[in-house]
Design an enzyme around this catalytic site. Structure first.
Site, PDB file in Angstrom:
ATOM      1  N   GLY A 348       0.815  -1.209   0.000  1.00 42.83           N
ATOM      2  CA  GLY A 348       0.000   0.000   0.000  1.00 42.83           C
ATOM      3  C   GLY A 348       0.842   1.249   0.000  1.00 42.83           C
ATOM      4  O   GLY A 348       2.017   1.238   0.391  1.00 42.83           O
ATOM      5  N   LYS A 354      -1.114   1.017   7.002  1.00 38.40           N
ATOM      6  CA  LYS A 354      -0.523  -0.322   6.949  1.00 38.40           C
ATOM      7  C   LYS A 354       0.057  -0.735   8.298  1.00 38.40           C
ATOM      8  O   LYS A 354      -0.207  -1.839   8.783  1.00 38.40           O
ATOM      9  CB  LYS A 354       0.578  -0.372   5.885  1.00 38.40           C
ATOM     10  CG  LYS A 354       0.107  -0.157   4.461  1.00 38.40           C
ATOM     11  CD  LYS A 354       1.220  -0.355   3.457  1.00 38.40           C
ATOM     12  CE  LYS A 354       2.406   0.555   3.711  1.00 38.40           C
ATOM     13  NZ  LYS A 354       2.057   1.992   3.624  1.00 38.40           N
ATOM     14  N   THR A 355       0.861   0.148   8.889  1.00 37.90           N
ATOM     15  CA  THR A 355       1.511  -0.195  10.154  1.00 37.90           C
ATOM     16  C   THR A 355       0.486  -0.373  11.260  1.00 37.90           C
ATOM     17  O   THR A 355       0.606  -1.278  12.099  1.00 37.90           O
ATOM     18  CB  THR A 355       2.535   0.893  10.534  1.00 37.90           C
ATOM     19  OG1 THR A 355       3.538   0.949   9.520  1.00 37.90           O
ATOM     20  CG2 THR A 355       3.187   0.589  11.869  1.00 37.90           C
ATOM     21  N   ASN A 468      -3.843  11.109   8.229  1.00 39.05           N
ATOM     22  CA  ASN A 468      -2.724  10.190   8.433  1.00 39.05           C
ATOM     23  C   ASN A 468      -1.389  10.844   8.090  1.00 39.05           C
ATOM     24  O   ASN A 468      -0.372  10.594   8.756  1.00 39.05           O
ATOM     25  CB  ASN A 468      -2.921   8.932   7.583  1.00 39.05           C
ATOM     26  CG  ASN A 468      -4.058   8.060   8.091  1.00 39.05           C
ATOM     27  OD1 ASN A 468      -4.557   8.268   9.194  1.00 39.05           O
ATOM     28  ND2 ASN A 468      -4.455   7.092   7.293  1.00 39.05           N
ATOM     29  N   TYR A 499       5.860   7.482  -4.887  1.00 38.11           N
ATOM     30  CA  TYR A 499       5.306   6.129  -4.806  1.00 38.11           C
ATOM     31  C   TYR A 499       4.109   5.958  -5.745  1.00 38.11           C
ATOM     32  O   TYR A 499       3.932   4.912  -6.380  1.00 38.11           O
ATOM     33  CB  TYR A 499       4.885   5.804  -3.372  1.00 38.11           C
ATOM     34  CG  TYR A 499       6.005   5.321  -2.480  1.00 38.11           C
ATOM     35  CD1 TYR A 499       6.509   4.030  -2.615  1.00 38.11           C
ATOM     36  CD2 TYR A 499       6.550   6.142  -1.513  1.00 38.11           C
ATOM     37  CE1 TYR A 499       7.530   3.574  -1.790  1.00 38.11           C
ATOM     38  CE2 TYR A 499       7.580   5.697  -0.688  1.00 38.11           C
ATOM     39  CZ  TYR A 499       8.062   4.414  -0.827  1.00 38.11           C
ATOM     40  OH  TYR A 499       9.073   3.968  -0.021  1.00 38.11           O
ATOM     41  N   ARG A 556     -13.993  -4.942  37.303  1.00 36.88           N
ATOM     42  CA  ARG A 556     -14.540  -6.106  37.998  1.00 36.88           C
ATOM     43  C   ARG A 556     -15.839  -5.706  38.688  1.00 36.88           C
ATOM     44  O   ARG A 556     -16.119  -4.522  38.915  1.00 36.88           O
ATOM     45  CB  ARG A 556     -13.548  -6.637  39.036  1.00 36.88           C
ATOM     46  CG  ARG A 556     -12.321  -7.287  38.434  1.00 36.88           C
ATOM     47  CD  ARG A 556     -11.285  -7.615  39.484  1.00 36.88           C
ATOM     48  NE  ARG A 556     -11.748  -8.641  40.419  1.00 36.88           N
ATOM     49  CZ  ARG A 556     -11.039  -9.070  41.464  1.00 36.88           C
ATOM     50  NH1 ARG A 556      -9.853  -8.532  41.720  1.00 36.88           N
ATOM     51  NH2 ARG A 556     -11.522 -10.000  42.254  1.00 36.88           N
ATOM     52  N   HIS A 557     -16.631  -6.698  39.026  1.00 42.42           N
ATOM     53  CA  HIS A 557     -17.826  -6.467  39.836  1.00 42.42           C
ATOM     54  C   HIS A 557     -17.430  -5.893  41.188  1.00 42.42           C
ATOM     55  O   HIS A 557     -16.259  -5.965  41.601  1.00 42.42           O
ATOM     56  CB  HIS A 557     -18.563  -7.790  40.047  1.00 42.42           C
ATOM     57  CG  HIS A 557     -17.662  -8.863  40.615  1.00 42.42           C
ATOM     58  ND1 HIS A 557     -17.348  -8.943  41.955  1.00 42.42           N
ATOM     59  CD2 HIS A 557     -16.996  -9.875  40.012  1.00 42.42           C
ATOM     60  CE1 HIS A 557     -16.532  -9.958  42.162  1.00 42.42           C
ATOM     61  NE2 HIS A 557     -16.296 -10.544  40.996  1.00 42.42           N
ATOM     62  N   ASN A 563     -15.712 -12.882  47.957  1.00 41.59           N
ATOM     63  CA  ASN A 563     -14.431 -12.176  48.033  1.00 41.59           C
ATOM     64  C   ASN A 563     -14.027 -11.955  49.479  1.00 41.59           C
ATOM     65  O   ASN A 563     -12.854 -12.117  49.841  1.00 41.59           O
ATOM     66  CB  ASN A 563     -14.511 -10.818  47.323  1.00 41.59           C
ATOM     67  CG  ASN A 563     -14.609 -10.932  45.818  1.00 41.59           C
ATOM     68  OD1 ASN A 563     -15.308 -10.160  45.170  1.00 41.59           O
ATOM     69  ND2 ASN A 563     -13.913 -11.895  45.231  1.00 41.59           N
ATOM     70  N   ARG A 608     -23.290 -11.251  40.635  1.00 38.57           N
ATOM     71  CA  ARG A 608     -22.481 -10.166  41.195  1.00 38.57           C
ATOM     72  C   ARG A 608     -22.154  -9.098  40.149  1.00 38.57           C
ATOM     73  O   ARG A 608     -21.984  -7.930  40.499  1.00 38.57           O
ATOM     74  CB  ARG A 608     -21.213 -10.706  41.854  1.00 38.57           C
ATOM     75  CG  ARG A 608     -20.326 -11.598  41.007  1.00 38.57           C
ATOM     76  CD  ARG A 608     -19.249 -12.206  41.913  1.00 38.57           C
ATOM     77  NE  ARG A 608     -18.292 -13.066  41.236  1.00 38.57           N
ATOM     78  CZ  ARG A 608     -18.457 -14.351  41.009  1.00 38.57           C
ATOM     79  NH1 ARG A 608     -19.587 -14.947  41.378  1.00 38.57           N
ATOM     80  NH2 ARG A 608     -17.509 -15.072  40.429  1.00 38.57           N
ATOM     81  N   GLU A 629     -16.815 -15.876  34.982  1.00 36.37           N
ATOM     82  CA  GLU A 629     -15.496 -16.128  35.557  1.00 36.37           C
ATOM     83  C   GLU A 629     -14.967 -17.492  35.130  1.00 36.37           C
ATOM     84  O   GLU A 629     -15.732 -18.393  34.793  1.00 36.37           O
ATOM     85  CB  GLU A 629     -15.566 -16.035  37.094  1.00 36.37           C
ATOM     86  CG  GLU A 629     -14.259 -16.299  37.826  1.00 36.37           C
ATOM     87  CD  GLU A 629     -13.141 -15.315  37.485  1.00 36.37           C
ATOM     88  OE1 GLU A 629     -12.750 -15.279  36.302  1.00 36.37           O
ATOM     89  OE2 GLU A 629     -12.660 -14.625  38.395  1.00 36.37           O
ATOM     90  N   TYR A 669      -6.627 -20.717  31.640  1.00 35.71           N
ATOM     91  CA  TYR A 669      -6.641 -19.391  31.019  1.00 35.71           C
ATOM     92  C   TYR A 669      -6.695 -19.503  29.502  1.00 35.71           C
ATOM     93  O   TYR A 669      -7.325 -18.670  28.836  1.00 35.71           O
ATOM     94  CB  TYR A 669      -5.408 -18.595  31.451  1.00 35.71           C
ATOM     95  CG  TYR A 669      -5.611 -17.814  32.733  1.00 35.71           C
ATOM     96  CD1 TYR A 669      -6.142 -16.528  32.716  1.00 35.71           C
ATOM     97  CD2 TYR A 669      -5.275 -18.354  33.969  1.00 35.71           C
ATOM     98  CE1 TYR A 669      -6.328 -15.802  33.885  1.00 35.71           C
ATOM     99  CE2 TYR A 669      -5.452 -17.642  35.147  1.00 35.71           C
ATOM    100  CZ  TYR A 669      -5.980 -16.370  35.100  1.00 35.71           C
ATOM    101  OH  TYR A 669      -6.168 -15.661  36.261  1.00 35.71           O
ATOM    102  N   HIS A 695     -15.037 -10.389  35.543  1.00 35.51           N
ATOM    103  CA  HIS A 695     -14.326 -11.034  36.643  1.00 35.51           C
ATOM    104  C   HIS A 695     -12.825 -10.986  36.391  1.00 35.51           C
ATOM    105  O   HIS A 695     -12.369 -10.725  35.274  1.00 35.51           O
ATOM    106  CB  HIS A 695     -14.807 -12.476  36.794  1.00 35.51           C
ATOM    107  CG  HIS A 695     -16.291 -12.602  36.849  1.00 35.51           C
ATOM    108  ND1 HIS A 695     -17.004 -12.607  38.022  1.00 35.51           N
ATOM    109  CD2 HIS A 695     -17.210 -12.688  35.845  1.00 35.51           C
ATOM    110  CE1 HIS A 695     -18.302 -12.704  37.748  1.00 35.51           C
ATOM    111  NE2 HIS A 695     -18.444 -12.755  36.436  1.00 35.51           N
TER     112      HIS A 695
END
Length: 743
Positions: A348, A354-355, A468, A499, A556-557, A563, A608, A629, A669, A695
């Site tokens: 391009g 592009k980057t 840009n 170009y 987070r809640h 907890n 929660r 969670e 995970y 969570h």
């Protein structure tokens, strides 16, 4: 496991074969009668509470002369203290006081009733009721213990958000949550800003190309650029590098590569299939000394390789689970060898994004588990030839400039292929690559080593192009030493014109064309000769990721009762502090997004998060099962101390590798990342702000995507309670700000 049964009323002996060594005991006390509707309540005199539940449903249809059983079940350690207790009898349908069992206290030790077996006798006036008493003790596994605890919790406190639809919008807070006036906040939200972790997403602008892969040649003796520095991408700045001079061959794409001549690279002792011909000389870091190769840990793969896969195949497997893993195995086994490595070659004109596109794609593929690196040829050029080249350097009729640009392109391509041979999977080659001649050179260099897909970005929106260009002048190192903005602007436009004179759209090989996709208002994507799981994922990602600057708020809640107790998983309601945070969060969202009418609130399906979102009014709320969670499996409802004590092997396995550890019947995970991919795609596709209330494990994975954090760091990312992480999506990349509303 053993069982123990006391003597019953007729004096017969029961089994007494209980093993008391370690573990947990599931104790069941039973009483049987045939005359009176009543409920059985344990009355404990000792210091250990007797907590449990019993089944009184059988008493509802009890008839005279029929037997009925009341049962009290509880869990105690095998070496528990002696329980000193009596039974109480309470009439089922009246407010009459309880009747205490006659006789001395009962003693329970090690799952066994002490003393002689006797009936439980209750006297209420002239009425005497007798029950037979039984006891049974079983050793239970930690799995059953955790499951029993979860059931106990759910029965003790059912969800308070049943009946709320998956998509809802409320003009007033949910009943029962808003007590009194909302918790107030300072008028200036900056009052709550806290420093982000040092390894977080950029809190200040960093030029995107500077975050790309470092060249493997040194900047020593590079003219006019001795002080130029780059962000390190893996090799320590303190690590000494050994520089060796080697021959770099720049292939001439106008010649047919019919020969099979091999050029030996003395610095690494390997061969590249390039014809030996006159070329240019460069300086390379000795990969054997200065830059160690990619080192894979023994647990880096989620697969078991019983099949005959070569070392290169094993090294090129993604650190992933689920669909990504299955597709990788299939592609590695069935596809051509060169398809094991994928090169996305950008095409391009300058200032077409592009980057930026390359950086987003790199971040996405890394997050999915694919070893991906971004090679920016402009970075190579600045290091090799200096950062202050004028527009004349980029003229097609400037032979010295053309040779220099072809040289750095070949150096970058050689680095990328060498990295792939060391185990890399996907290389993003970021340059204009605006002529067929340049692209032909790259394709010849890649023959038999990797599969090339061209990714062309076309933009016809003059407003976006002008924006840009101005960003380029402000941020690019090419104009860092140009004090006159207008002079820099004119120079860059001259470069762009050079170009444009020779630009040739992609029509060869496998390619993806993005036409006017940057604006986020329509556009086209054209694909040609694209097949396979990973190329298909890339197309899907590019279709759904228009650039619309907007904030994404992650939180987070509010603090839950689990907890407070230190228990994982579950579906508990908020603590008092959690309810205060819900009110403060609503106040924050109202102030931060007051001008954003199209914003939305996303929560998990656990109460929660739903309760935390309930005080927020005026925005649609969407429940996502994918935002629940991480599933702790049999450990759900336990504390980490309980897991360490009762399941030491599981505790140790998790400690050694939190990323890949999957609890029995639970998730890792990597599993969470797989189910979050639709969430990421939709977050990228949205054009308005989104507030995600979820969570800790889920937000760690989401945050890692935006901050481009390595997979291995995800389980350790800081996502504290009562803190909002604001991710700002924009043309300059991803920026982060954190607000802490309360401790």
């Amino acid at each position: 496991m053993g069982t123990g049964l006391s003597k019953d009323a007729d004096g017969s002996e029961g089994e007494e074969n209980l093993d008391h060594a370690g573990g947990q005991l599931y104790v069941s006390l039973k009483m049987e009668n045939d005359r009176l509707k009543a409920e059985l309540i344990p009355h404990v005199y000792g210091s250990v509470p007797l907590v449990g539940s019993w089944d009184s449903s059988k008493a509802l249809s009890m008839e005279p002369e029929s037997a009925s059983m009341w049962e009290l079940s509880f869990v105690v350690p095998a070496n528990h203290e002696t329980l000193d207790f009596k039974f109480l009898l309470k009439p089922k349908h009246s407010n009459s006081p309880c009747v205490v069992e006659e006789g001395p206290n009962r003693l329970l030790t090690g799952g066994t009733l002490q003393g002689e077996s006797r009936r439980a006798v209750f006297k209420n006036g002239d009425v005497t009721v007798e029950y037979r008493v039984f006891i049974k003790a079983d050793r239970v596994s930690p799995f059953d213990l955790a499951a029993s605890w979860r059931v106990y919790q759910e029965n003790l406190q059912p969800s308070t958000v049943r009946g709320i639809p998956d998509v809802s919008i409320n003009s007033v807070p949910m009943a029962g949550i808003e007590n009194g006036a909302p918790a107030s906040l300072e008028l200036d939200l900056e009052h709550y800003v806290v420093p982000a972790p040092s390894t977080s997403a950029n809190s200040a602008f960093v030029y995107t190309a500077n975050n790309t892969e470092n060249p493997r040649f040194s900047n020593v003796d590079c003219p006019g650029n001795a002080s130029y520095s780059f962000k390190d991408s893996g090799v320590s700045a303190d690590q000494p590098t050994t520089i060796k001079e080697m021959e770099v061959v720049i292939p001439d794409p106008s010649k047919v590569y019919s020969g099979s001549g091999m050029v030996e690279s003395k610095s690494i002792g390997t061969f590249s299939s390039l014809q030996k011909q006159d070329g240019y000389r460069g300086l390379f870091v000795d990969r054997g000394v200065g830059s160690p190769g990619v080192v894979k840990s023994s647990s880096s793969s989620a697969f078991s390789f019983d099949l005959k896969l070569d070392t290169e195949t094993k090294n090129s497997m993604p650190a992933a689970a689920g669909a990504v893993a299955a597709a990788a195995v299939a592609d590695q086994m069935l596809g051509p060898k060169e398809d094991r490595h994928l090169a996305i070659v950008l095409v391009g004109l300058p200032a077409r994004g592009k980057t930026f596109t390359a950086a987003k794609l790199t971040r996405y593929l890394r997050w999915l588990g694919h070893d991906t690196k971004h090679f920016n040829v402009g970075k190579y050029r600045r290091l090799k030839h200096g950062a202050n080249q004028s527009a004349d350097f980029f003229r097609a009729d400037n032979p010295e400039g053309m040779e220099a640009r072809n040289e750095v392109a070949a150096l970058a391509m050689d680095d990328m292929i060498a990295w792939m041979q060391e185990g890399g999977q996907v290389g993003i080659f970021d340059a204009t690559n605006s002529t067929r001649k340049r692209r032909s050179m790259l394709m010849k260099m890649a023959e038999g080593k990797c599969k090339i897909i061209f990714l062309e970005t076309l933009c016809n929106d003059e407003h976006i192009i002008e924006r840009n260009i101005r960003l380029k002048i402000q941020q690019s190192p090419d104009y860092a030493e140009q004090p006159d903005f207008d002079a820099g602007l004119q120079d860059f436009k001259s470069r762009l014109a050079n170009y444009e004179k020779v630009y040739e759209p992609v029509e060869e090989g496998s390619y993806i064309k993005m036409i006017d996709m940057v604006s986020g208002h329509g556009g086209q994507i054209q694909v040609n000769n694209i097949s396979g799981y990973l190329p298909g994922k890339i197309v899907f990602f590019l279709v759904n990721t228009p650039l619309t600057p907007r904030p994404i708020l992650l939180t987070r809640h509010g603090e839950s009762r689990d907890n407070v107790r230190g228990r994982i998983g579950g579906d508990a309601v908020l603590s008092d502090a959690g309810e205060i945070y819900a009110k403060k969060l609503a106040n924050f969202v109202e102030k931060r997004l007051k001008s954003e009418k199209a914003a939305s609130i996303w929560t998990s399906t656990l109460q929660r998060t739903i309760i935390t979102a309930s005080p927020i009014i005026g925005f649609p709320k969407i429940q996502w099962r994918a935002l629940d969670e991480i599933n702790a499996g049999v450990c759900d409802g336990m504390t980490y101390e309980e897991i360490k004590k009762n399941m030491p092997e599981e505790y140790e396995a998790r400690r050694k590798d939190k990323l890949r550890y999957r609890s029995p019947r639970g998730e890792s995970y990597l599993d969470v990342i797989q189910r979050l991919e639709p969430v990421i795609i939709e977050l990228e596709r949205q054009r308005a702000p989104v507030v995600v209330i979820s969570h800790q494990a889920v937000l760690r994975a989401l945050y890692a995507y935006f901050a481009d954090r390595p997979l291995k760091e995800i389980p350790h990312i800081e996502v504290p309670l009562h803190t909002i992480i604001e991710i700002q999506m924009g043309v300059t990349g991803v920026q982060e700000k954190r607000y802490k509303l309360m401790d």
